[in-house]
Write a protein that holds these residues in place. Structure first.
Motif, mmCIF file in Angstrom:
data_model
loop_
_atom_site.group_PDB
_atom_site.id
_atom_site.type_symbol
_atom_site.label_atom_id
_atom_site.label_comp_id
_atom_site.label_asym_id
_atom_site.label_seq_id
_atom_site.Cartn_x
_atom_site.Cartn_y
_atom_site.Cartn_z
ATOM 1 N N MET A 123 3.350 -1.112 4.038
ATOM 2 C CA MET A 123 2.586 0.124 3.853
ATOM 3 C C MET A 123 3.356 1.347 4.319
ATOM 4 O O MET A 123 4.135 1.301 5.263
ATOM 5 N N TRP A 144 0.927 9.415 7.266
ATOM 6 C CA TRP A 144 1.725 8.290 7.740
ATOM 7 C C TRP A 144 2.667 8.691 8.872
ATOM 8 O O TRP A 144 3.011 9.861 9.018
ATOM 9 N N VAL A 165 0.866 -1.179 0.000
ATOM 10 C CA VAL A 165 0.000 0.000 0.000
ATOM 11 C C VAL A 165 0.898 1.224 0.000
ATOM 12 O O VAL A 165 1.636 1.460 0.961
ATOM 13 N N THR A 166 0.853 1.984 -1.082
ATOM 14 C CA THR A 166 1.747 3.128 -1.270
ATOM 15 C C THR A 166 0.952 4.419 -1.168
ATOM 16 O O THR A 166 0.074 4.685 -1.991
ATOM 17 N N ASN A 225 -5.984 5.840 3.624
ATOM 18 C CA ASN A 225 -5.306 5.642 4.900
ATOM 19 C C ASN A 225 -5.747 6.768 5.830
ATOM 20 O O ASN A 225 -6.762 7.414 5.602
ATOM 21 N N ILE A 283 -6.387 1.017 6.801
ATOM 22 C CA ILE A 283 -6.355 1.041 5.341
ATOM 23 C C ILE A 283 -7.721 0.555 4.862
ATOM 24 O O ILE A 283 -8.214 -0.472 5.332
ATOM 25 N N ALA A 311 -3.064 0.211 -3.677
ATOM 26 C CA ALA A 311 -2.678 -1.114 -3.176
ATOM 27 C C ALA A 311 -2.474 -2.087 -4.332
ATOM 28 O O ALA A 311 -3.267 -2.105 -5.284
#
Length: 280
Positions: A272, A147, A107-108, A142, A248, A119
């Motif tokens: 991720m 992040w 998952v970027t 997300n 996510i 994903a």
């Protein structure tokens, strides 16, 4: 898609209808916290064997540079092709994936502070071949603020890292999965998300992400090995059309597909983070 404008205009964190979820989840419940993917790296270029004799040549000797008899032996065996890696992952992240794992959901995130991501599921059924894309790319969400390397309760960020996927559950009956699955009314959720979207059905299907939890335990298990202050209840769950509190989220049909594909015998993991973090 999240609304434009400053985050200060966002609605307060969403609420869930089940009291049990209020106690358990810090990734997606109200009471606590919880660049597109690339392909696989190409193998080395094929080894050239030199020119062949021109068509129709009848000479006893091959032209200079030709691969005559014994030439291959003289050169020795061709160098083996390295197993394919997942291109966007840096060496540090790659090394965090267990050698035995044969499924990895990558998952970027679009950026460190973005709530939007992509994903892709990769498989490594033959270690000599390496990783191959198996499903996706899929749109994902997300946490609201992006992040973090150090997730904390209520920080509204998703923890970066490589984590096991060892248990699942949901309000609905399992769609057919090899993962341990708990069906329970405790997965009922109501209220609105950060963009005013309905949260109903968000926990129809969930897969627990093994961040600060006991691997293999039910997604509803409240145990937090790292301590309550480090958050928990980080799940993969059905997308509700906006940012999460730490989880996510994927479209419902993609969650069903993922549940059917993941195999605990292949030690599936999720990798991720934002693009820059995954490139480390």
């Amino acid at each position: 898609m999240p609304r434009s404008g400053s985050r200060a205009s966002r609605r307060p964190p969403y609420t869930v209808g089940a009291a049990l979820l209020l106690l358990l989840l810090t990734g997606c419940a109200a009471a606590g916290t919880a660049p597109g993917p690339g392909g696989t790296a190409p193998g080395p270029a094929a080894v050239r064997t030199g020119a062949h004799a021109p068509t129709g040549s009848t000479g006893a000797h091959a032209p200079t540079g030709a691969a005559g008899p014994g030439a291959a032996a003289a050169r020795g065996p061709a160098a083996p092709t390295a197993p394919r890696e997942i291109r966007m992952l840096g060496q540090t992240v790659r090394s965090a994936i267990p050698a035995e794992s044969r499924q990895a959901l990558v998952v970027t995130g679009n950026s460190p502070d973005s709530s939007e991501a992509t994903a892709v599921l990769y498989t490594r059924d033959d270690p000599a071949v390496g990783w191959q894309p198996a499903a996706g790319p899929w749109p994902a969400h997300n946490a609201l603020y992006g992040w973090t390397d150090e997730h904390r309760v209520n920080d509204l960020r998703t923890p970066i890292g490589v984590y096991g996927l060892t248990a699942a559950g949901g309000l609905l009956e399992a769609p057919g999965t090899e993962l341990p699955y708990v069906q329970s009314p405790a997965f009922t959720v109501s209220g609105e998300g950060f963009d005013g979207e309905s949260l109903e059905g968000s926990f129809d299907y969930v897969i627990a992400i093994d961040y600060n939890r006991v691997p293999g335990a039910s997604p509803l298990d409240p145990t937090r090995p790292l301590g309550e202050e480090r958050g928990g209840g980080i799940w993969l769950h059905v997308d509700h059309g906006g940012p999460t509190q730490g989880c996510i989220s994927l479209p419902a049909e993609r969650m069903e597909e993922l549940l059917r594909i993941l195999d605990p015998a292949k030690l599936p993991v999720i990798v991720m983070g934002d693009g820059a973090a995954l490139a480390r």
